[in-house]
Design a protein around this motif. Structure first.
Motif, mmCIF file in Angstrom:
data_model
loop_
_atom_site.group_PDB
_atom_site.id
_atom_site.type_symbol
_atom_site.label_atom_id
_atom_site.label_comp_id
_atom_site.label_asym_id
_atom_site.label_seq_id
_atom_site.Cartn_x
_atom_site.Cartn_y
_atom_site.Cartn_z
ATOM 1 N N CYS B 267 -1.060 -4.942 -5.980
ATOM 2 C CA CYS B 267 -1.887 -4.914 -7.191
ATOM 3 C C CYS B 267 -1.046 -5.201 -8.429
ATOM 4 O O CYS B 267 0.001 -4.589 -8.637
ATOM 5 N N ARG B 268 -1.520 -6.136 -9.251
ATOM 6 C CA ARG B 268 -0.792 -6.509 -10.466
ATOM 7 C C ARG B 268 -1.221 -5.666 -11.674
ATOM 8 O O ARG B 268 -0.795 -5.952 -12.784
ATOM 9 N N HIS B 293 -10.191 -4.801 -4.085
ATOM 10 C CA HIS B 293 -9.196 -5.876 -4.063
ATOM 11 C C HIS B 293 -8.174 -5.654 -5.168
ATOM 12 O O HIS B 293 -8.547 -5.348 -6.291
ATOM 13 N N ILE B 296 -4.944 -9.542 -9.410
ATOM 14 C CA ILE B 296 -3.980 -10.624 -9.184
ATOM 15 C C ILE B 296 -3.283 -11.032 -10.484
ATOM 16 O O ILE B 296 -2.507 -11.978 -10.499
ATOM 17 N N CYS B 298 -4.606 -12.177 -13.497
ATOM 18 C CA CYS B 298 -5.052 -13.485 -13.985
ATOM 19 C C CYS B 298 -4.976 -13.618 -15.493
ATOM 20 O O CYS B 298 -5.197 -14.700 -16.020
ATOM 21 N N TRP B 304 0.112 -17.612 -10.881
ATOM 22 C CA TRP B 304 0.082 -18.332 -9.599
ATOM 23 C C TRP B 304 1.479 -18.432 -8.997
ATOM 24 O O TRP B 304 1.628 -18.495 -7.774
ATOM 25 N N GLY B 307 3.734 -15.296 -6.812
ATOM 26 C CA GLY B 307 3.136 -14.896 -5.548
ATOM 27 C C GLY B 307 4.147 -14.391 -4.543
ATOM 28 O O GLY B 307 5.328 -14.378 -4.824
ATOM 29 N N PHE B 309 0.224 -12.948 -3.688
ATOM 30 C CA PHE B 309 -0.615 -11.980 -4.395
ATOM 31 C C PHE B 309 -0.563 -10.582 -3.774
ATOM 32 O O PHE B 309 -0.727 -9.596 -4.462
ATOM 33 N N TYR B 310 -0.371 -10.515 -2.455
ATOM 34 C CA TYR B 310 -0.495 -9.208 -1.800
ATOM 35 C C TYR B 310 0.841 -8.520 -1.597
ATOM 36 O O TYR B 310 0.985 -7.621 -0.788
#
Lengths: 237, 367
Positions: B267-268, B293, B296, B298, B304, B307, B309-310
């Motif tokens: 988690c970002r 979820h 990410i 954003c 992007w 990464g 993301f997870y």
């Protein structure tokens, strides 16, 4: 007593003043705590229980310890910088910045004598040798990076003015994510440094027999008789 | 040139909205902007006395998700105010006009309302190959932007594309996608970050400009402080789980069902500044973390490239896929230990004489 006679062959030199020794151990302890808690923050262990979240706070406590240790680390570091201007000659700032040719010469000598072991010429320095000093200079830079990125990240969740002084670093590094990455990568430099540092202390104690390990506790080093005069003569020439 | 235009309130009345609706909207948007109750009166007054704000909405390298987000805003008047009443004079995806007619509208607006119109930009501007990667009506997007931004009262960058380049600026950035603040030549750009930004945030920024005639307070990355000053993490309803050390360990475990913190799933939230946890999405129904979820990130530049993301640690550059800073660090540590072991062995061989001499002296002394 013959052992006593052997001891007379050495002269004792007071190298590390009390503030330097305090700095060293506070620094060591805070770095240890910061690495352990920092690692836990990066990879929290799965300590699960069925209680409601409101009954637990262990992860918050780990973070709290990390932040407290960070403040101690930072001000201890600032204090050491100050002592670099008022301390004795072994603690002076100019040990750490190799601006003299003789310092670079000694860096090469230490590499030859201690690391590559291709030469047997003894090293002159009684305090830090030139290579050690240069390494410490780089660790000071790493301290600075770690303080900037750490407090930069902390600023977002603090209302205090002090961490806010570091907030500017985050946009320069491209946001919290990158700042956190840099903070994490530098932790590894601290760990690698600690491994090498501790080994070299053992090595020097074993080979040189100057009592380098205990010198950081008591402040005294045991130097071969005549060595100090020799070095003094060299400096005059 | 200076025909009297109806005020925003008058236009809303003409459309059949009641005073009550109008007041509700003003209160809603004032609250979203973080104004105190006296500030809401200012919003009311501004919308009652000021005429429509001419708006030009340009679309460059984007996916139109910002527009999509915007027209789904929770308060019915939000879309109305901006799309119908704030006078959207030009926007490729929603306007009725097409072709030369549309281009004429744009030209007309920027001449007629010189220094009064607000420029909204959705999408980044490609700079490689003279901007050939994005051309509208025979002109490159950079040329269009230069022409329209020259006399704009304010420039707003919608979303991550316009604010930071988003996916098309991700490594290796083949088209040279550039966020507009880098091309705005000294003009302040309001970066309304997110992929897409929250509709209420978009409306809030426009109303702020309309009501107070100046741009809102911005953070160091050009984002309005009212919406981007706290981390998603700090406003997350799962935060108590984080502090208690209760984490989701894998996607389908018991902890995921219990709604524990998604920190270990990458988690970002802890490094992302946005108001998802407060305003939420789709009429305040939910936001990614509430739906299970991880965030990410954003609304952060380069999300992007940070990464996968997870995972919480990005791949370490130059060491291939799946190499994190930790793997590199452990490798470095292992090499160090191996080097030390070798050094210790060599020490005992090469410095044997020196070490033995010391031992002998001691032995002699004891003897």
């Amino acid at each position: 007593m013959k052992e006593k006679k052997e001891a007379e062959h050495n002269e004792t030199v007071y190298v590390w003043q009390l503030p330097v020794r305090f700095y060293h151990w506070i620094n060591a302890l805070s770095i240890l705590v910061l690495c352990v808690t920092g690692f836990l923050i990066g990879y929290p262990i799965a300590l699960q229980n069925s209680a409601e979240a409101s009954f637990g706070y262990w992860f918050g406590t780990v973070r709290f310890i990390h932040f407290v240790a960070a403040f101690i680390f930072f001000f201890n570091f600032v204090y050491r910088l100050y002592w670099g201007f008022v301390g004795n000659k072994y603690a002076k700032w100019d040990n750490f910045i190799p601006y003299r040719k003789s310092q670079w010469q000694e860096v090469l000598d230490v590499l030859k004598v201690d690391i590559l072991m291709v030469s047997k010429k003894p090293i002159d320095s009684v305090g830090h040798n030139a290579l050690a000093s240069l390494t410490y200079f780089f660790t000071f830079l790493a301290f600075l990076v770690q303080s900037l990125t750490g407090f930069g990240l902390y600023a977002a969740m603090s209302k205090s003015f002090f961490p806010k002084l570091f907030a500017w670093i985050v946009p320069i590094l491209g946001g919290d994510f990158n700042t956190r990455m840099i903070h994490h990568i530098f932790m590894w430099l601290f760990i690698v440094f600690a491994i090498i540092h501790i080994y070299l202390v053992f090595y020097h104690d074993y080979v040189e027999r100057r009592g380098v390990t205990s010198s950081m506790i008591g402040g005294w080093k045991f130097i071969e008789k005549g060595h100090m005069e020799e070095v003094k003569k060299k400096v005059k020439v | 040139m200076n025909e009297t235009r109806p005020t925003v309130y008058e236009e809303l009345q003409a459309k059949g909205h009641s005073r009550r609706d109008f007041m509700k909207f003003c209160t809603f948007i004032g609250a979203a902007l973080g104004l105190e109750s006296t500030g809401i009166a200012q919003v009311v007054k501004a919308l009652e006395t000021k005429s429509r704000l001419p708006v030009v909405w340009l679309h460059f390298q984007e996916c139109t998700c910002c527009s999509e987000s915007f027209i789904r805003s929770s308060h019915p008047l939000v879309a109305d105010v901006i799309l119908d009443k704030i006078s959207l004079d030009y926007t490729e995806t929603l306007m009725a006009a097409a072709g030369h007619q549309a281009e004429a509208t744009l030209k007309n607006t920027i001449e007629k309302y010189k220094g009064q119109y607000v420029l909204l930009v959705e999408g980044s501007i490609p700079t490689k190959e003279d901007g050939a990667y994005c051309c509208i009506g025979g002109k490159s997007s950079y040329d269009i932007f230069k022409e329209v931004s020259k006399d704009a009262k304010a420039i707003i960058a919608w979303g991550n594309c316009a604010s930071a380049g988003c996916v098309q600026a991700a490594n290796p950035n083949p088209t040279g996608a550039t966020p507009i603040y880098k091309l705005a030549e000294g003009k302040t750009v309001i970066n309304v970050q997110g992929c897409p930004p929250i509709a209420e945030v978009m409306a809030g920024v426009i109303v702020h400009i309309l009501a107070f005639d100046r741009i809102p307070q911005l953070d160091s990355l050009g984002r309005p402080k009212a919406f981007y000053s706290s981390r998603v993490h700090d406003t997350c309803y799962r935060r108590p789980n984080y502090d208690a050390g209760l984490f989701v360990e894998s996607w389908d475990d018991e902890n995921a069902k219990k709604g524990y913190c998604l920190y270990k799933m990458g988690c970002r939230g802890p490094n992302t500044y946005n108001s998802c946890g407060v305003i939420k999405w789709n009429n305040g129904v939910s936001f990614p973390i509430q739906s299970g979820h991880p965030c990410i990130g954003c609304s952060e530049a380069n999300f992007w490239d940070n990464g996968p993301f997870y995972k919480h640690l990005a791949n370490f550059p130059g060491f291939g896929i799946e190499s994190t800073a930790d793997k590199v660090g452990i490798g470095l540590g292992a090499v160090t230990v191996a080097g030390i072991a070798a050094h210790a062995v060599v020490t005992n061989i090469r410095k044997r004489k020196e070490i033995m001499k010391g031992l002998r002296t001691t032995d002699n002394n004891i003897a």
